[in-house]
Scaffold this motif. Structure first.
Motif, PDB file in Angstrom:
ATOM      1  N   GLN A 239     -22.731  -1.479   6.070  1.00 37.18           N
ATOM      2  CA  GLN A 239     -21.819  -1.079   4.987  1.00 37.18           C
ATOM      3  C   GLN A 239     -20.380  -1.030   5.461  1.00 37.18           C
TER       4      GLN A 239
ATOM      5  N   LYS B 174      -6.955  -7.499  -6.087  1.00 31.83           N
ATOM      6  CA  LYS B 174      -6.067  -6.451  -6.562  1.00 31.83           C
ATOM      7  C   LYS B 174      -4.630  -6.945  -6.741  1.00 31.83           C
TER       8      LYS B 174
ATOM      9  N   TYR C  82     -11.212  -7.527  -1.956  1.00 31.54           N
ATOM     10  CA  TYR C  82     -10.596  -6.496  -2.799  1.00 31.54           C
ATOM     11  C   TYR C  82      -9.072  -6.687  -2.864  1.00 31.54           C
TER      12      TYR C  82
ATOM     13  N   ASN D 179       0.817  -1.215   0.000  1.00 32.49           N
ATOM     14  CA  ASN D 179       0.000   0.000   0.000  1.00 32.49           C
ATOM     15  C   ASN D 179       0.853   1.269   0.000  1.00 32.49           C
ATOM     16  N   PHE D 180       1.971   1.238   0.749  1.00 32.13           N
ATOM     17  CA  PHE D 180       2.738   2.472   0.947  1.00 32.13           C
ATOM     18  C   PHE D 180       3.909   2.638  -0.023  1.00 32.13           C
TER      19      PHE D 180
ATOM     20  N   ARG E 260     -20.918   5.062   3.062  1.00 33.76           N
ATOM     21  CA  ARG E 260     -20.931   3.933   3.997  1.00 33.76           C
ATOM     22  C   ARG E 260     -21.483   4.416   5.337  1.00 33.76           C
TER      23      ARG E 260
ATOM     24  N   TRP F 214      -4.141  -0.358   7.619  1.00 28.37           N
ATOM     25  CA  TRP F 214      -3.261   0.786   7.398  1.00 28.37           C
ATOM     26  C   TRP F 214      -3.981   2.119   7.213  1.00 28.37           C
ATOM     27  N   CYS F 215      -5.310   2.123   7.271  1.00 25.33           N
ATOM     28  CA  CYS F 215      -6.022   3.361   6.926  1.00 25.33           C
ATOM     29  C   CYS F 215      -5.648   4.504   7.873  1.00 25.33           C
TER      30      CYS F 215
ATOM     31  N   ILE G 132     -17.009  -9.446  -7.350  1.00 23.49           N
ATOM     32  CA  ILE G 132     -17.119  -8.544  -6.205  1.00 23.49           C
ATOM     33  C   ILE G 132     -18.595  -8.293  -5.890  1.00 23.49           C
ATOM     34  N   LEU G 133     -19.386  -8.030  -6.911  1.00 26.11           N
ATOM     35  CA  LEU G 133     -20.792  -7.702  -6.670  1.00 26.11           C
ATOM     36  C   LEU G 133     -21.571  -8.883  -6.104  1.00 26.11           C
TER      37      LEU G 133
ATOM     38  N   THR H 261       4.356   2.088  -3.805  1.00 24.56           N
ATOM     39  CA  THR H 261       3.724   1.697  -5.062  1.00 24.56           C
ATOM     40  C   THR H 261       4.536   2.238  -6.234  1.00 24.56           C
TER      41      THR H 261
ATOM     42  N   ARG I 279     -19.056  -4.634   6.218  1.00 25.22           N
ATOM     43  CA  ARG I 279     -18.835  -5.279   4.918  1.00 25.22           C
ATOM     44  C   ARG I 279     -17.551  -4.747   4.275  1.00 25.22           C
ATOM     45  N   GLN I 280     -17.325  -3.436   4.380  1.00 19.52           N
ATOM     46  CA  GLN I 280     -16.109  -2.846   3.810  1.00 19.52           C
ATOM     47  C   GLN I 280     -14.865  -3.485   4.431  1.00 19.52           C
TER      48      GLN I 280
ATOM     49  N   TYR J 146     -20.655  -8.904  -2.471  1.00 16.30           N
ATOM     50  CA  TYR J 146     -21.124  -7.650  -1.865  1.00 16.30           C
ATOM     51  C   TYR J 146     -22.633  -7.690  -1.628  1.00 16.30           C
TER      52      TYR J 146
END
Ligand SMILES: Cc1cc2nc3c(=O)[nH]c(=O)nc-3n(C[C@H](O)[C@H](O)[C@H](O)COP(=O)(O)OP(=O)(O)OC[C@H]3O[C@@H](n4cnc5c(N)ncnc54)[C@H](O)[C@@H]3O)c2cc1C
Ligand code: SF4
Ligand code: SF4
Ligand code: FES
Lengths: 280, 351
Positions: free
Chosen positions: B298, B314, B310, B113-114, B293, B256-257, B226-227, B116, B301-302, B230
């Motif tokens: 929501q 990815k 995801y 993530n950090f 969300r 990491w958010c 994904i759908l 890239t 689920r995220q 979801y």
């Protein structure tokens, strides 16, 4: 390079953009000339405007890559940072971080007809796009250009001088509209954007693309009209908004499924969006 | 493969010696505290390697809960007014001694993530690069440990420079990288283990892996769209008890958010990067009041879609979870990622 470090800029000009003064257009000059080159952007991208002590906000770039020496943004007064920005003065120093995100798919659009649909103050990157398309170096690369742009009232239309210049040209078809007006001299359309699109926009075909930017309600009612006109979902291009912080795909909040609006977007085709959970 | 034998009698003095060249972090149990935590170790403090899993992962050593990215002044009489300056940072060598293999593996996931191709978060990456990871193999995994299902494991070497195996009166230190070798030298640990000792590591590893009873499977999750997942009907059930406290994301080594916030004291200020959580409604709230969300369902689920779908789609390199079990242990309402993963993996999409 530190991706969070904004380029220092000076506010060079501030113009009130709408009659209710809720929108202002800010023109910035880079303090270091080199930074302007580093900020090379394309129409459709955005930047984080950085006000020390207040925070950062993602704003679409309203100036066009063919305009040199400055960048402009048109900002709606909404919350903390935007309200502070509205109080700032010419000469004040702040920061710009970017350019961020993808742009409208210009290479793919070469040789195609383009229908631009905008509503309210989401016209900023569309303005950037029109200036880019009309530039003598670029105009011949594209087919017909149609623009449907609507606002609540004449005084709420952005970039009015440019709109009337474009009206006079024969290489772009303008369809300006307002929800309503009591101005007897108003010589353009009256009606909501979806209605005007239905009446004035060209039919969709393999060589015609629609770019649409506006409030959710406008998008919701325009989509079925475009479908009726024959636009496939991979020929409808949209720019999304989500709450953002980092703008570089790291802080994790702006995703719609596995796509990050800040980095993989903000521009997506409707076809791409259909495959996401549409959390925007 | 090189293995160093460290007599436990030399351990304390070696750690003291290495502090001349490194800032050393390790698990310690602070006075009057129920849990162990990773801290920077001052003079005379040795890492408590008997401490079982720490409540918080050591992610904060690379990614502080709150970190100043910039400092600035808004004083208009200063030449520097409104310009951002990076505060002085210490990226001298540091080492985490006693990190669990799953926590070291977690850093390698977060690195995706950090660091890239387009952007490099210099704060995270510079701290990571400055760090040497001295792992401690887990010989008695907890009942919540499911790390063997997640490409990690009690003796896994991913992201480690040295792996220590505890053999009562001595450690066997498996040298994994040059960085690890440099660290051991600086500590004065140079005694090469003999072949018989080395074989013990494999035996212990097998024993530890066999003790892990918990398994998760995500082999089928990637084949659904994904759908499909979801829109599945199980999210109401999964999220029902959640109180959105955010504990699961704070204790997780792979979450990491973050948020970015400015803070002022008079006319000087700092711009901070702070841990944030997808469990909080503010995380995605637009200024207009709209929130993509806005409901608990929501957000829960995220969290699980990000970790188990995801991320998997990815990077095509496993899930965003190393199986440490912390979120299961500390969730006040017993939401269990193993059960969620199972539900997602075994569901039948409507045709
Ligand atoms: C790609 C993109 C382009 C945009 N272009 C424009 C534009 O050209 N003109 C314009 O006026 N507005 C634009 N916006 C919306 C604008 O970013 C928000 O109105 C703005 O962030 C509100 O900030 P605030 O501090 O005034 O509000 P507050 O509610 O006080 O926000 C605090 C913080 O929350 C975040 N935030 C809150 N709402 C949003 C949001 N909707 N989008 C992103 N971040 C948010 C910001 O980080 C902000 O610093 C755009 C948004 C995006 C994502
Ligand atoms: S720890 Fe449990 S209750 Fe708290 S946010 Fe996470 S899942 Fe919800
Ligand atoms: S999701 Fe839970 S089990 Fe997986 S790494 Fe995070 S805290 Fe550990
Ligand atoms: S704004 Fe941080 S990931 Fe998109």
């Amino acid at each position: 390079m530190n991706p969070y470090l904004p380029f220092p800029v000076r506010i060079d000009e501030i113009n009130i953009a709408t009659e209710d003064k809720s929108l202002k257009t800010f023109k910035f000059i880079f303090l270091n000339k080199d930074d302007e080159t580093k900020f090379a952007y394309q129409a459709g991208q955005f930047a984080e405007l950085s006000i020390p002590g207040k925070g950062e906000i993602p704003i679409g770039i309203a100036s066009s890559p063919v305009e040199k020496g400055f960048v402009t943004f048109t900002v709606n007064r909404a919350g903390l940072v935007t309200t502070h920005l509205h109080k700032m003065k010419v000469g004040d120093i702040m920061g710009i971080r970017g350019p961020l995100g993808n742009c409208y798919p210009w290479e793919m659009l070469e040789g195609k007809n383009i229908l631009i649909i905008g509503g309210g103050f989401a016209f900023t990157t569309l303005r950037s796009s029109i200036i880019y398309l009309l530039h003598p170096d670029n105009r011949s690369k594209f087919g017909d250009i149609n623009v449907v742009y609507g606002a609540r009232s004449p005084g709420m239309l952005l970039y009015r001088e440019e709109l009337s210049e474009w009206e006079k040209r024969d290489d772009i078809n303008m369809h300006i509209t307002v929800d309503g007006t009591d101005d007897p001299d108003w010589k353009y359309n009256v009606g909501f954007v979806p209605t005007i699109v239905e009446q004035k926009a060209p039919n969709g075909d393999a060589d015609t693309y629609a770019i649409i930017c506006g409030p959710p309600i406008m998008i919701k009612f325009t989509q079925p009209v475009l479908e009726k006109l024959g636009y496939d979902h991979d020929h409808i291009i949209m720019s999304l908004e989500n709450r953002m912080k980092c703008g570089i795909g790291m802080c994790g909040r702006c995703n719609i499924g596995k796509e990050l609006v800040c980095k993989d977007g903000p521009v997506f085709t409707l076809n791409q969006i259909n495959q996401t959970p549409r959390e925007y | 493969m090189k293995v160093i034998k460290i007599d436990k009698k030399e351990w304390t003095s070696g750690i003291e010696q290495v502090k001349n060249a490194y800032r050393v972090f390790g698990p310690i149990k602070e006075e009057n505290k129920e849990f162990s935590a990773f801290k920077e170790l001052g003079k005379g403090v040795t890492p408590d390697l008997s401490a079982t899993d720490t409540r918080l992962s050591p992610k904060g050593i690379i990614f502080p809960q709150s970190e100043a990215m910039f400092e600035f002044t808004t004083d208009s009489t200063s030449d520097d007014c409104n310009l951002m300056n990076v505060p002085e940072k210490d990226y001298s060598p540091r080492a985490i001694v006693g990190i669990r293999p799953y926590d070291a593996a977690a850093f390698t996931l977060v690195k995706k993530n950090f660091d890239t191709p387009e952007y490099r978060d210099n704060y995270w990456v510079d701290a990571y690069d400055a760090c040497t990871f001295i792992g401690l193999a887990v010989s008695s995994p907890s009942i919540l440990d499911f790390s063997t299902s997640t490409k990690s494991g009690p003796f896994d070497e991913t992201g480690l420079d040295v792996l220590l195996c505890d053999l009562d009166d001595h450690f066997l230190a498996k040298v994994i990288s040059e960085k690890g070798e440099t660290f051991l030298k600086a500590a004065g640990f140079t005694n090469i283990a003999d072949e018989k000792d080395v074989q013990k590591i494999d035996i212990l590893k097998k024993e530890a892996e066999d003790k892990i009873q918990s398994r998760v499977f995500f082999d089928k999750i990637q084949s659904y769209s994904i759908l499909d997942i979801y829109e599945a009907n199980f999210w109401e059930d999964i999220s029902f008890a959640c109180i959105n406290c955010g504990t699961c994301t704070y204790v997780c080594p792979t979450c990491w958010c973050f948020d970015i916030q400015d803070e002022m004291q008079g006319k000087t200020g700092q711009r901070f990067k702070n841990w944030d959580s997808c469990m909080f409604p503010l995380f995605t709230l637009h200024t207009t009041g709209h929130n993509p969300r806005g409901t608990k369902l929501q957000r829960v689920r995220q969290r699980f879609m990000h970790k188990l779908k995801y991320f998997l789609d990815k990077y095509n390199d496993g899930i965003m979870c190393v199986g440490c079990g912390r979120c299961i242990r500390f969730c006040p309402v017993n939401i269990d990622i193993r059960r969620v993963c199972d539900t997602m993996n075994s569901f039948e999409p409507a045709k």
